[in-house]
Design an enzyme around this catalytic site. Structure first.
Site, PDB file in Angstrom:
ATOM      1  N   VAL A  40     -15.636   7.557 -15.105  1.00 44.59           N
ATOM      2  CA  VAL A  40     -14.541   7.919 -14.217  1.00 44.59           C
ATOM      3  C   VAL A  40     -15.081   8.409 -12.874  1.00 44.59           C
ATOM      4  O   VAL A  40     -14.546   8.112 -11.807  1.00 44.59           O
ATOM      5  CB  VAL A  40     -13.642   8.994 -14.871  1.00 44.59           C
ATOM      6  CG1 VAL A  40     -12.622   9.530 -13.872  1.00 44.59           C
ATOM      7  CG2 VAL A  40     -12.936   8.422 -16.086  1.00 44.59           C
ATOM      8  N   ALA A  41     -16.197   9.168 -12.948  1.00 43.45           N
ATOM      9  CA  ALA A  41     -16.789   9.687 -11.715  1.00 43.45           C
ATOM     10  C   ALA A  41     -17.391   8.581 -10.859  1.00 43.45           C
ATOM     11  O   ALA A  41     -17.329   8.617  -9.636  1.00 43.45           O
ATOM     12  CB  ALA A  41     -17.865  10.720 -12.054  1.00 43.45           C
ATOM     13  N   GLU A  77     -11.686   5.540  -7.910  1.00 41.16           N
ATOM     14  CA  GLU A  77     -10.323   5.092  -8.206  1.00 41.16           C
ATOM     15  C   GLU A  77      -9.464   5.022  -6.944  1.00 41.16           C
ATOM     16  O   GLU A  77      -8.531   4.233  -6.852  1.00 41.16           O
ATOM     17  CB  GLU A  77      -9.652   6.029  -9.221  1.00 41.16           C
ATOM     18  CG  GLU A  77     -10.227   5.954 -10.626  1.00 41.16           C
ATOM     19  CD  GLU A  77     -11.421   6.897 -10.808  1.00 41.16           C
ATOM     20  OE1 GLU A  77     -11.893   7.463  -9.795  1.00 41.16           O
ATOM     21  OE2 GLU A  77     -11.888   7.051 -11.938  1.00 41.16           O
ATOM     22  N   ASP A  85      -6.150 -25.221  18.994  1.00 41.47           N
ATOM     23  CA  ASP A  85      -5.572 -26.432  19.548  1.00 41.47           C
ATOM     24  C   ASP A  85      -5.189 -26.145  21.001  1.00 41.47           C
ATOM     25  O   ASP A  85      -5.176 -24.986  21.421  1.00 41.47           O
ATOM     26  CB  ASP A  85      -4.335 -26.804  18.717  1.00 41.47           C
ATOM     27  CG  ASP A  85      -3.684 -28.089  19.189  1.00 41.47           C
ATOM     28  OD1 ASP A  85      -4.418 -28.994  19.600  1.00 41.47           O
ATOM     29  OD2 ASP A  85      -2.443 -28.174  19.144  1.00 41.47           O
ATOM     30  N   ASP A 134      -0.590 -25.435  15.868  1.00 35.61           N
ATOM     31  CA  ASP A 134       0.857 -25.504  15.653  1.00 35.61           C
ATOM     32  C   ASP A 134       1.321 -26.852  15.125  1.00 35.61           C
ATOM     33  O   ASP A 134       2.458 -26.991  14.699  1.00 35.61           O
ATOM     34  CB  ASP A 134       1.599 -25.203  16.960  1.00 35.61           C
ATOM     35  CG  ASP A 134       1.303 -26.216  18.056  1.00 35.61           C
ATOM     36  OD1 ASP A 134       0.370 -27.014  17.875  1.00 35.61           O
ATOM     37  OD2 ASP A 134       1.996 -26.196  19.093  1.00 35.61           O
ATOM     38  N   GLU A 188     -20.322  13.839  -7.992  1.00 38.03           N
ATOM     39  CA  GLU A 188     -19.765  14.043  -9.336  1.00 38.03           C
ATOM     40  C   GLU A 188     -20.691  13.461 -10.410  1.00 38.03           C
ATOM     41  O   GLU A 188     -20.971  14.100 -11.433  1.00 38.03           O
ATOM     42  CB  GLU A 188     -18.381  13.392  -9.420  1.00 38.03           C
ATOM     43  CG  GLU A 188     -17.354  14.019  -8.487  1.00 38.03           C
ATOM     44  CD  GLU A 188     -16.122  13.155  -8.292  1.00 38.03           C
ATOM     45  OE1 GLU A 188     -15.256  13.538  -7.492  1.00 38.03           O
ATOM     46  OE2 GLU A 188     -16.031  12.079  -8.939  1.00 38.03           O
ATOM     47  N   ASN A 244     -10.661  12.714  -7.721  1.00 33.39           N
ATOM     48  CA  ASN A 244     -10.685  11.361  -7.161  1.00 33.39           C
ATOM     49  C   ASN A 244      -9.333  10.925  -6.609  1.00 33.39           C
ATOM     50  O   ASN A 244      -9.255  10.094  -5.703  1.00 33.39           O
ATOM     51  CB  ASN A 244     -11.156  10.357  -8.210  1.00 33.39           C
ATOM     52  CG  ASN A 244     -12.643  10.482  -8.492  1.00 33.39           C
ATOM     53  OD1 ASN A 244     -13.323  11.316  -7.897  1.00 33.39           O
ATOM     54  ND2 ASN A 244     -13.150   9.676  -9.401  1.00 33.39           N
ATOM     55  N   THR A 249      -8.289  15.182  -3.781  1.00 38.95           N
ATOM     56  CA  THR A 249      -9.184  15.587  -2.690  1.00 38.95           C
ATOM     57  C   THR A 249      -9.957  14.413  -2.106  1.00 38.95           C
ATOM     58  O   THR A 249     -10.506  14.522  -1.012  1.00 38.95           O
ATOM     59  CB  THR A 249     -10.178  16.657  -3.186  1.00 38.95           C
ATOM     60  OG1 THR A 249     -10.956  16.124  -4.261  1.00 38.95           O
ATOM     61  CG2 THR A 249      -9.445  17.890  -3.668  1.00 38.95           C
ATOM     62  N   ASP A 250     -10.028  13.294  -2.832  1.00 43.25           N
ATOM     63  CA  ASP A 250     -10.674  12.100  -2.282  1.00 43.25           C
ATOM     64  C   ASP A 250      -9.696  11.253  -1.471  1.00 43.25           C
ATOM     65  O   ASP A 250      -9.960  10.869  -0.334  1.00 43.25           O
ATOM     66  CB  ASP A 250     -11.263  11.239  -3.406  1.00 43.25           C
ATOM     67  CG  ASP A 250     -12.553  11.820  -3.946  1.00 43.25           C
ATOM     68  OD1 ASP A 250     -12.909  12.934  -3.527  1.00 43.25           O
ATOM     69  OD2 ASP A 250     -13.192  11.169  -4.781  1.00 43.25           O
TER      70      ASP A 250
END
Length: 886
Positions: free
Chosen positions: A280-281, A285, A327, A623, A692, A717, A720-721
Site C-alpha cells: 500500500v505504501a 494510490e 494541411d 480538415d 513510508e 496517501n 496528505t498526499d
C-alpha cells in the site's frame, strides 16, 4: 466498375458499363448491380459505447495492483482498508469516464444529420434517390450546389466547376471537361472525373457512375486510414512505464520483507500484514486521481476556448509535440479565393492583400483601379448583395475586393444596367457583358484568360490615359511570374460602344486594363502563431495537395518560409519516396523540410510514419477527407469543427470548434503545463511513499515498533498526499513555458535528476520518522501505540512540509511557483483540519489507532517534522550546485 475511366472515351465507358446516355439503367438492372456491388456507402464507426469508455478506465497498471490490494484486504478480513481502496478505484475510474463521455457527447452535436439525395436518369426518366442507392452505370445529373455522391466519368458538361479541396487539398475550383486523359494522369489533374464527397460550385453536368462505396477514392482513403493504427499516447506510455516499475519494485520489496521476517521467526500473519502495508505504501494510490484530475481540468479549460478534447491523455500529448504537420486549405488559409495582386500598366504590381496597401493603391492609381473594379463588378454573375453572394469563387472575390476598396457593387450595377452578356465558357475562356449608363452610353466589359483577352486589345490604360498596347511580351512575363507564385490570373478589358450590336458580338479594339491575381489567402492570425511555435522549438510542416507555387506563396506569407529559404526547398510529391530511400543527407532533407506540395493521402501517412520513426512526437492538423489517414496515425490528430469534414472529426483526438489555428497554441501551452505539474506531483507522491516504505521496512528489519499501520498509510496517501498534489496541479506554471524547447520524445517523466530529488526528499522524511520512533522507544520508553502515533504525525508534518521542496528549478525558497500558489496554502489548511477532525471523531480515531498526545509530545513531533524540511533543503541545494558546476 472501371479503375481508369479518365483515360477512356465517353463511348467506351458507356459500353463497358452497359449503360445508355439517354435511357440510363433499368430498375431491374439496378437491383442486380446492388446485389453485386453493394450499397453506395462507406461504413463509419459510430460513437464509442459507454461500456467501452468505462472499460478503458481500468486499463492502468496502478488500478490493477489496487484491485489486487483490495482483494488481499478482503481475504485478511480488513473491511475498512478494502473499502478505502475501493473508493480510490471508483474515484479514479469515475473522473476519467465522465470526462471522456462529455467529449463523446460534444462530438455527437457536430454530426451532420440526414441522407444525401441525388438525381439520376433511369429508364429514361429523371428521378431523385438516396445516394446510397447509386450503382456503377447510373447516369448521374449534377447541378451547382450538389455534393457529389459517387466517383463518375463526365459525359457532358456545361461550365461545371468542382471544389475538391476536401479530397485533394487543391484550393482552386476545378474546371471540368469530358475529353480522355493520359493513363498516368494524377488524381489532382483528372479533370474529366468527379469524386465522391466533393462539391459542385457552378454549372451542370451528366456523368456516368464508375465506382461506389469503398471502391471510390473516398473509400480507398477510408481503407488507408484503417491501416494507420493508432498508438498509445506518450503520457500513456510514460505513466505505464513508471507504473510497471513501481509494481515490480512493490512485489519484490514485499516478498523480501515477508521472507526475511519468516526467517527471523516472526508471525506469518503479522508479516503478511506488514507486506500488505508495504504494498500500500509503495503504490501511490493518489497518482491516478491526481493525474486524471489534472488532465480533466486542462480539458475543461480548453473546452472554454472552443477546443474539444476527445481523450484526456491528448492534452498532455500536445505539450510533448515537437512537430506539427498541417494541411493548407481551410487550415492555414480561409478556403476561399481573394484578390491578392493587381498588375497595371507601367510594369507595376501591387499586393493588395492588406488594407493599407489597397488604400495606397487607390490613391495613386485611382482611375485605373476604378475601371478594373467596375469591369469586375459588371462582368460578373454573382449577386451583388453582401450576404447573398454565391457562384464562381472568382466572381465573389471581385465583389469582396470592391467592398474593400470602398466601391459599392450594388450602386455600380444600379447605374450601369446589364443589356446583354456572354457567359464564361471553357472553350472561349472569357466572359463579356454589355452595360448601359444613361450619361455615358454603352460599355463592353470583358474578363478572361490573359492570352485570349490580350488578343482583343490594341490599347491600354496607363495612369488614366489610353495609349497603344505595345509591350505584350512583357505582360506575358508578368503573368507567368504571377502564375509561378501560385496565383490564379484573370485579365480585364473594356470598350466604349455607341449601340448594342444586333447580331453576334465581335470582340476587337478593346482597351486593356490589367491583370488580377487571386489566391486562397492565409488567415490573419496564423503568422503570429507560427512565430510562437518557432520560439517554443516546434517545427511546423505544411503538407498540401495544392500547387507548389501556391503552397510556397502561402508559406512565405505566414512566415513558414523565411528570407533565407527558397521556394525550391519545397518537396514535391514524386520526390518523397526517393528521399526516404536515399542516404542520410537526403533523409535529413525530408526531416528538415517545411513544405510538401501535391502530396496524396498515402504520402501524408508515409511522412507521419517517417517522422515518428525518427523519434518525433507529431500533431497533425487537417480538415479534409485526404487528411484522415494522417490524422489517425499521428500522435495527436486535430480537426476543424466547422470546416472539417465529418470523417476528419471522427478520426481526430482534438477538435477546434471555432476553426481557429491560434487555439493550438493555447492547447500546447496547457499540455506543457500539465506535464510540468505531473512531474511535480509524481516527485511529491513518490518521495512521500518512499518515506513510508523505508520507514516500515527498516522498522520491521531492526525490530522497532511499527511506525505506521496499513490503514494509516492509506489515509496518508489519500489525504496528505492527494490534496497538496492536486494543489500543485492548479499552479499557473512558469512564464517562459512557451520559450522553452520541447522535451525529447524519449525523455521519461522521471529523469535521473528527478529520481535523485525524490530520494533526497523521501530519505529526509524517513530520517525524521525513524528518528522519532527510535527516540520514543529507546529514550522515552513509550508504549507501542504512542510510538506509532508520534511517528504517524511526524510523517504527516514531514509530508505536508515536503510541498515546499517541489519547485523543480532553482529558485528562492520563499518566493517561487509553490509559495505563490494559493491552492497550496488552502490544501495545507484542509489537510491539517482533516487530521484534527479524524482525531476528534472516536470511530475514525479507533480505525486509525489514534490516541491523545501531550503538548510536549506534539512539540517533539513538530521539531522532527521541521527538521526533515531543513535537511532536504540543504541536500537539494548541494545537489543542484554540484550539477551546475559539472
Amino acid at each position: 466498375m472501371i479503375n481508369n475511366a479518365y483515360s477512356i472515351g465517353v463511348t467506351s465507358v458507356l459500353q463497358q458499363l452497359e449503360s445508355n446516355e439517354q435511357y440510363g439503367l433499368s430498375n431491374n438492372e439496378v437491383k442486380k448491380r446492388i446485389a453485386n456491388f453493394g450499397k453506395n456507402h462507406i461504413p463509419e464507426k459510430g460513437p464509442k459505447k459507454k461500456l467501452f469508455i468505462l472499460a478503458d478506465q481500468f486499463k492502468d497498471p496502478i488500478i490493477y495492483i489496487l484491485v489486487v490490494a483490495f482483494f488481499m484486504a478482503l481475504f485478511l478480513g480488513d473491511w475498512a482498508e478494502a473499502i478505502a481502496i475501493l473508493v480510490v478505484i471508483l474515484i479514479t475510474v469515475g473522473i476519467g469516464y465522465f470526462m471522456e463521455l462529455q467529449a463523446v457527447r460534444a462530438l455527437e452535436k457536430l454530426r451532420k444529420m440526414g441522407q444525401v439525395l441525388c438525381r439520376v436518369k433511369r429508364e429514361g426518366r429523371l428521378q431523385q434517390i438516396q445516394a446510397s442507392g447509386l450503382v456503377p452505370g447510373d447516369l448521374l445529373i449534377v447541378h451547382a450546389g450538389d455534393i457529389i455522391p459517387a466517383d463518375a466519368r463526365l459525359i457532358t458538361v456545361k461550365r461545371l466547376k468542382v471544389k475538391e479541396a476536401a479530397l485533394t487539398g487543391e484550393s482552386q475550383d476545378i474546371e471540368k471537361q469530358i475529353e480522355p486523359l493520359p493513363s498516368d494522369t494524377i488524381l489532382h489533374e483528372q479533370t474529366n472525373m468527379i469524386f465522391k464527397g466533393t462539391f459542385a460550385v457552378s454549372g451542370s453536368a451528366a456523368a456516368l457512375v464508375v465506382a461506389t462505396g469503398m471502391h471510390t477514392q473516398l473509400g480507398k482513403i477510408q481503407v488507408l486510414s484503417e491501416e494507420a493504427e493508432t498508438e498509445q499516447t506518450p503520457i500513456e506510455k510514460k505513466l505505464g512505464q513508471l507504473s510497471r516499475w513501481l509494481i515490480g519494485f512493490t512485489v519484490l520489496l514485499t516478498f523480501l520483507v515477508i521472507i526475511s521476517g519468516i526467517i527471523s521467526g516472526m508471525d506469518l500473519v503479522f508479516m503478511i500484514q506488514t507486506g500488505l502495508a508495504l504494498a500500500v505504501a509503495a503504490i501511490p494510490e493518489g497518482l491516478p486521481i491526481v493525474a486524471t484530475i489534472a488532465l480533466a481540468r486542462g480539458m475543461l479549460q480548453l473546452s472554454k476556448k472552443q477546443v474539444i478534447i476527445k481523450k484526456l491523455q491528448a492534452v498532455h500529448t500536445l505539450g510533448a509535440t515537437n512537430i506539427i504537420c498541417t494541411d493548407k486549405t481551410g487550415t492555414l488559409t480561409e478556403d476561399k479565393l481573394a484578390v491578392h495582386t493587381l498588375a497595371l500598366a507601367g510594369k507595376q504590381e501591387y499586393e493588395v492583400n492588406k488594407q493599407e496597401e489597397s488604400l495606397r493603391l487607390l490613391a495613386s492609381r485611382r482611375h485605373d483601379v476604378s475601371q478594373l473594379i467596375t469591369t469586375g463588378i459588371l462582368c460578373n454573375e454573382s449577386p451583388a448583395q453582401l450576404n447573398e453572394r454565391f457562384g464562381e469563387s472568382i466572381d465573389v472575390a471581385l465583389l469582396d475586393f470592391a467592398d474593400r476598396m470602398h466601391i459599392d457593387p450594388l450602386e455600380v450595377r444600379k447605374e450601369q444596367s446589364q443589356v446583354r452578356s456572354l457567359p464564361f465558357d471553357t472553350v472561349r475562356k472569357y466572359m463579356a457583358s454589355i452595360n448601359h449608363n444613361s450619361n455615358k452610353g454603352y460599355t463592353l466589359h470583358v474578363k478572361g484568360a490573359f492570352e485570349v483577352v490580350e488578343s482583343f486589345c490594341d490599347k491600354i490604360v496607363k495612369n488614366g490615359q489610353i495609349v497603344a498596347f505595345e509591350d505584350k511580351d512583357e505582360w506575358y512575363r508578368i503573368v507567368d511570374q504571377m502564375a509561378s507564385q501560385g496565383l490564379r490570373t484573370l485579365a480585364m478589358a473594356y470598350r466604349k460602344m455607341e449601340n448594342v450590336p444586333e447580331k453576334e458580338l465581335t470582340l476587337k479594339g478593346l482597351t486593356f486594363i490589367g491583370v488580377v491575381g487571386f489566391i486562397d489567402p492565409a488567415r490573419t492570425d496564423v503568422r503570429e502563431t507560427i512565430a510562437l511555435y518557432k520560439s517554443a522549438g516546434i517545427q511546423v510542416v505544411m503538407m498540401t495537395g495544392d500547387h507548389p507555387g501556391t503552397a510556397g506563396k502561402i508559406a512565405q506569407e505566414i512566415g513558414l518560409l523565411e528570407e533565407g529559404d527558397s521556394v525550391s526547398d519545397i518537396i514535391h510529391s514524386g520526390e518523397i519516396n526517393r528521399l526516404m530511400q536515399g542516404d542520410k543527407r537526403q533523409r535529413e532533407r525530408l526531416l528538415q523540410a517545411k513544405v510538401f506540395a501535391r502530396v496524396s493521402p498515402r504520402e501524408k501517412l508515409d511522412m507521419i510514419k517517417f517522422f515518428q520513426q525518427h523519434n518525433n512526437t507529431l500533431g497533425m492538423l487537417g480538415d479534409g477527407v485526404n487528411d484522415v489517414p494522417a490524422l489517425r496515425k499521428a500522435d495527436i490528430g486535430i480537426a476543424m469543427g466547422i470546416r472539417g469534414t465529418e470523417v476528419a472529426r471522427e478520426a481526430a483526438d482534438i477538435i477546434l470548434k471555432n476553426d481557429k489555428f491560434t487555439a493550438m497554441e493555447l492547447a500546447i501551452r496547457q499540455g506543457r503545463l500539465i506535464f510540468e505539474h505531473i512531474r511535480q506531483f509524481v516527485v511529491y507522491l513518490l518521495s512521500c511513499n518512499l518515506a513510508e516504505i523505508v520507514s516500515v521496512g527498516v522498522a520491521a528489519i531492526v525490530v522497532l515498533p511499527a511506525p505506521l499501520l496499513p490503514l494509516q498509510i492509506l489515509f496518508l496517501n489519500l489525504i496528505t498526499d492527494v490534496f497538496p498534489a492536486l494543489a500543485l496541479g492548479l499552479g499557473k506554471g512558469e512564464k517562459d513555458l512557451m520559450q522553452q524547447p520541447p522535451r525529447k520524445p524519449t525523455e521519461p517523466i522521471m529523469t535521473r535528476g528527478l529520481w535523485i530529488t525524490t530520494v533526497i526528499c523521501g530519505l529526509s522524511i524517513t530520517l525524521a520518522v525513524l528518528g522519532i520512533t527510535a527516540y520514543s522507544h529507546i529514550s522515552l520508553q513509550l508504549s507501542p501505540v504512542l510510538i506509532n502515533n508520534m511517528a504517524f504525525y511526524t510523517l504527516v508534518v514531514g509530508q505536508l512540509l515536503n510541498i515546499f521542496n517541489m519547485p523543480l528549478r532553482k529558485s528562492s525558497f520563499f518566493v517561487n511557483e509553490v509559495t505563490k500558489n494559493p491552492w497550496v496554502w488552502s490544501a495545507l489548511i484542509l489537510c491539517i483540519l482533516i487530521v484534527i477532525v479524524s482525531n476528534l471523531i472516536p470511530s475514525v480515531a479507533e480505525v486509525l489507532s489514534l490516541v491523545t498526545l501531550s503538548i510536549s509530545q506534539w512539540g517533539i513531533i513538530l521539531a522532527f517534522g521541521l527538521g526533515s524540511l531543513i535537511i532536504t533543503q540543504i541536500a537539494l541545494r548541494v545537489f543542484r550546485s554540484m550539477r551546475l558546476d559539472s
